[in-house]
Design a protein around this motif. Structure first.
Motif, PDB file in Angstrom:
ATOM      1  N   UNK A   1       0.498  -1.385   0.003  1.00 56.72           N
ATOM      2  CA  UNK A   1       0.261   0.463  -0.038  1.00 56.72           C
ATOM      3  C   UNK A   1       0.674   1.159  -0.065  1.00 56.72           C
ATOM      4  N   UNK A   2       0.701   1.953  -1.188  1.00 57.27           N
ATOM      5  CA  UNK A   2       1.428   2.988  -1.517  1.00 57.27           C
ATOM      6  C   UNK A   2       1.085   4.664  -0.695  1.00 57.27           C
ATOM      7  N   UNK A   3       1.017   5.388  -0.182  1.00 57.40           N
ATOM      8  CA  UNK A   3       0.183   6.194   0.431  1.00 57.40           C
ATOM      9  C   UNK A   3       1.429   7.795   0.390  1.00 57.40           C
ATOM     10  N   UNK A   4       1.394   8.192  -0.895  1.00 62.49           N
ATOM     11  CA  UNK A   4       3.270  10.080  -1.075  1.00 62.49           C
ATOM     12  C   UNK A   4       2.479  10.741   0.248  1.00 62.49           C
ATOM     13  N   UNK A   5       4.048  10.902   0.726  1.00 59.73           N
ATOM     14  CA  UNK A   5       3.172  11.553   1.447  1.00 59.73           C
ATOM     15  C   UNK A   5       2.735  11.163   2.707  1.00 59.73           C
ATOM     16  N   UNK A   6       2.570  10.036   3.539  1.00 61.46           N
ATOM     17  CA  UNK A   6       1.527   9.247   4.618  1.00 61.46           C
ATOM     18  C   UNK A   6       2.655   8.855   4.666  1.00 61.46           C
ATOM     19  N   UNK A   7       2.975   9.201   6.912  1.00 62.91           N
ATOM     20  CA  UNK A   7       4.593   9.117   7.551  1.00 62.91           C
ATOM     21  C   UNK A   7       3.230   8.386   8.688  1.00 62.91           C
ATOM     22  N   UNK A   8       3.532   6.552   8.679  1.00 66.66           N
ATOM     23  CA  UNK A   8       2.039   6.130   9.408  1.00 66.66           C
ATOM     24  C   UNK A   8       3.753   5.630  10.384  1.00 66.66           C
ATOM     25  N   UNK A   9       3.731   5.171  11.609  1.00 67.15           N
ATOM     26  CA  UNK A   9       4.174   4.428  12.703  1.00 67.15           C
ATOM     27  C   UNK A   9       4.405   3.520  12.654  1.00 67.15           C
ATOM     28  N   UNK A  10       4.740   2.471  13.169  1.00 71.33           N
ATOM     29  CA  UNK A  10       4.630   1.264  13.649  1.00 71.33           C
ATOM     30  C   UNK A  10       4.457   1.048  14.286  1.00 71.33           C
ATOM     31  N   UNK A  11       4.389   1.348  15.825  1.00 70.46           N
ATOM     32  CA  UNK A  11       3.114   1.000  16.760  1.00 70.46           C
ATOM     33  C   UNK A  11       1.749   1.527  16.716  1.00 70.46           C
ATOM     34  N   UNK A  12       1.212   2.515  15.246  1.00 69.25           N
ATOM     35  CA  UNK A  12       0.120   3.005  14.973  1.00 69.25           C
ATOM     36  C   UNK A  12      -0.485   1.261  14.169  1.00 69.25           C
ATOM     37  N   UNK A  13       0.484   0.592  13.279  1.00 71.53           N
ATOM     38  CA  UNK A  13       0.559  -0.447  12.245  1.00 71.53           C
ATOM     39  C   UNK A  13       0.141  -1.696  12.927  1.00 71.53           C
ATOM     40  N   UNK A  14       1.285  -1.461  14.581  1.00 68.66           N
ATOM     41  CA  UNK A  14       1.080  -3.315  15.040  1.00 68.66           C
ATOM     42  C   UNK A  14      -0.772  -2.913  15.417  1.00 68.66           C
ATOM     43  N   UNK A  15      -1.095  -1.603  16.041  1.00 72.83           N
ATOM     44  CA  UNK A  15      -2.055  -1.807  16.629  1.00 72.83           C
ATOM     45  C   UNK A  15      -3.398  -2.156  15.959  1.00 72.83           C
ATOM     46  N   UNK A  16      -3.239  -1.480  14.658  1.00 71.26           N
ATOM     47  CA  UNK A  16      -4.119  -1.558  13.696  1.00 71.26           C
ATOM     48  C   UNK A  16      -3.734  -3.436  13.340  1.00 71.26           C
ATOM     49  N   UNK A  17      -2.871  -3.803  13.127  1.00 69.45           N
ATOM     50  CA  UNK A  17      -2.849  -4.806  12.899  1.00 69.45           C
ATOM     51  C   UNK A  17      -2.982  -6.279  13.854  1.00 69.45           C
ATOM     52  N   UNK A  18      -3.134  -5.548  15.442  1.00 70.70           N
ATOM     53  CA  UNK A  18      -4.101  -7.136  16.660  1.00 70.70           C
ATOM     54  C   UNK A  18      -5.346  -6.274  15.642  1.00 70.70           C
ATOM     55  N   UNK A  65     -12.017  -2.582   5.309  1.00 81.06           N
ATOM     56  CA  UNK A  65     -12.414  -2.479   4.256  1.00 81.06           C
ATOM     57  C   UNK A  65     -11.822  -2.839   3.627  1.00 81.06           C
ATOM     58  N   UNK A  66     -11.337  -2.497   2.204  1.00 80.77           N
ATOM     59  CA  UNK A  66     -10.740  -2.871   1.008  1.00 80.77           C
ATOM     60  C   UNK A  66      -9.336  -1.867   1.129  1.00 80.77           C
ATOM     61  N   UNK A  67      -9.637  -1.140   1.710  1.00 81.75           N
ATOM     62  CA  UNK A  67      -8.444  -0.318   2.498  1.00 81.75           C
ATOM     63  C   UNK A  67      -7.740  -0.438   3.726  1.00 81.75           C
ATOM     64  N   UNK A  68      -8.332  -1.544   4.478  1.00 80.21           N
ATOM     65  CA  UNK A  68      -8.032  -1.863   5.566  1.00 80.21           C
ATOM     66  C   UNK A  68      -7.112  -3.311   5.197  1.00 80.21           C
ATOM     67  N   UNK A  69      -8.106  -3.523   4.176  1.00 80.75           N
ATOM     68  CA  UNK A  69      -7.442  -5.661   4.192  1.00 80.75           C
ATOM     69  C   UNK A  69      -6.085  -5.040   2.715  1.00 80.75           C
ATOM     70  N   UNK A  70      -5.995  -4.317   2.522  1.00 74.76           N
ATOM     71  CA  UNK A  70      -4.152  -3.596   1.958  1.00 74.76           C
ATOM     72  C   UNK A  70      -3.082  -3.317   2.507  1.00 74.76           C
ATOM     73  N   UNK A  71      -4.426  -2.437   3.106  1.00 79.70           N
ATOM     74  CA  UNK A  71      -2.966  -2.141   4.373  1.00 79.70           C
ATOM     75  C   UNK A  71      -2.714  -3.621   5.455  1.00 79.70           C
ATOM     76  N   UNK A  72      -3.295  -4.809   6.055  1.00 75.78           N
ATOM     77  CA  UNK A  72      -2.802  -5.156   6.920  1.00 75.78           C
ATOM     78  C   UNK A  72      -2.309  -6.294   6.206  1.00 75.78           C
ATOM     79  N   UNK A  73      -2.313  -6.554   4.889  1.00 77.30           N
ATOM     80  CA  UNK A  73      -0.853  -7.564   4.071  1.00 77.30           C
ATOM     81  C   UNK A  73       0.427  -6.605   4.089  1.00 77.30           C
ATOM     82  N   UNK A  74       0.018  -5.158   3.551  1.00 78.45           N
ATOM     83  CA  UNK A  74       1.532  -4.507   4.126  1.00 78.45           C
ATOM     84  C   UNK A  74       2.397  -4.358   5.403  1.00 78.45           C
ATOM     85  N   UNK A  75       0.839  -4.143   6.369  1.00 80.38           N
ATOM     86  CA  UNK A  75       1.313  -4.365   7.708  1.00 80.38           C
ATOM     87  C   UNK A  75       2.140  -5.447   7.768  1.00 80.38           C
ATOM     88  N   UNK A  76       1.910  -6.729   7.647  1.00 76.40           N
ATOM     89  CA  UNK A  76       2.351  -8.075   7.686  1.00 76.40           C
ATOM     90  C   UNK A  76       3.373  -8.280   6.977  1.00 76.40           C
TER      91      UNK A  76
END
Length: 309
Positions: A1-18, A65-76
């Protein structure tokens, strides 16, 4: 999942993944050992930074959501890269630290395995060891646990790990009940056991008329019922032989032997916490092979019968 200009923190991604894996904010909060409000807040921050919804609330929990599914794969994928990095650090003198979730069978986790878990925790104080008891399937691919300790002769072929030992089982009864049974010549009384498929099937075969008057759905309950003289039941030998109030009704049948496996996903094969735990358990269990395999002598055992039938 590529979002230009978006800074994502791993802690937030880890929470979302959980949350994605647990299916609820409360479940994720329990697993991460944080407040419910913390999980909700970090999810809102993540959705705001991405400019899209990641979760839809349903009656049964949350749906991606479809965006959530895509982010889940990227975060994994990111998560797996972190584990691979841990593996490359394996030969360096770095501290073992972080979380390790182990799913184990209740009757083992609360008895014979607990000293092994405790010694690992004492030896590795910077690892946060989570012991989660379950007799049911857990998805290691979905990281519902990092490691599963399971009784099986057919481990899932998509997982890897180590066979720790063989678990022998046989039929046990309370000492007073067995003395009465042997003296009367009556047919044995069986407990209706529903703790697992193995014990359920073995009991149905030994008691074909299924004439049970007392049922239990947990092996620790089986032990308590046997102590009260309520009948006969199958137990693993490591439990039955270590209980002075119980005796074997018959010798263990090798056809009932089960493998005790320590299993994990191939992506975790280089994770140092997983490797350290695996080696620790192999070493600890090796010293108790006789207990698990039903070979410990019991001076108070009466001569067992030849079989449950």
């Amino acid at each position: 999942m590529h979002m230009p200009g978006v800074l994502m923190h791993w802690d937030d991604l880890r929470i979302f993944l959980t949350v994605a894996r647990e299916g609820s904010i409360s479940g994720a909060a329990r697993r991460l050992n944080v407040q419910h409000s913390t999980v909700s807040r970090r999810l809102l921050v993540l959705e705001k930074s991405l400019g899209t919804r990641l979760l839809n609330r349903k009656k049964s929990g949350y749906e991606l959501t479809s965006a959530g599914e895509e982010l889940k794969h990227s975060a994994t994928r990111m998560e797996m890269e972190i584990f691979d990095f841990e593996g490359t650090m394996g030969n360096q003198d770095c501290l073992l630290a972080g979380e390790l979730h182990v799913s184990a069978i209740n009757n083992m986790a609360s008895t014979v395995l607990m000293p092994m878990f405790a010694s690992f925790s004492i030896k590795n104080p910077h690892i946060q060891l989570h012991i989660e008891v379950s007799n049911k399937y857990v998805s290691l691919a979905e990281r519902q646990a990092d490691i599963a300790i399971r009784l099986t002769n057919d481990p899932v072929d998509t997982l890897i790990g180590a066979r720790l030992t063989t678990i022998a089982s046989t039929v046990y009864g309370g000492s007073a009940y067995l003395q009465q049974l042997r003296g009367s010549g009556e047919s044995p009384r069986w407990l209706g056991v529903e703790c697992c498929g193995f014990h359920h099937d073995w009991t149905h075969k030994a008691c074909p008329d299924h004439s049970y008057s007392f049922f239990v759905d947990d092996t620790l309950l089986t032990v308590a019922a046997l102590e009260q003289g309520l009948g006969l039941a199958y137990l693993p030998c490591f439990m039955g032989d270590s209980n002075a109030a119980l005796e074997r009704f018959c010798d263990p049948d090798p056809l009932l032997d089960l493998g005790l496996w320590l299993l994990y996903h191939p992506d975790l094969r280089h994770a140092r916490r997983v490797v350290a735990f695996r080696e620790h358990m192999l070493s600890q269990i090796e010293a108790q092979f006789a207990l698990f395999e039903g070979r410990l002598p019991r001076m108070d055992m009466k001569a067992p019968a030849q079989g449950p039938g």
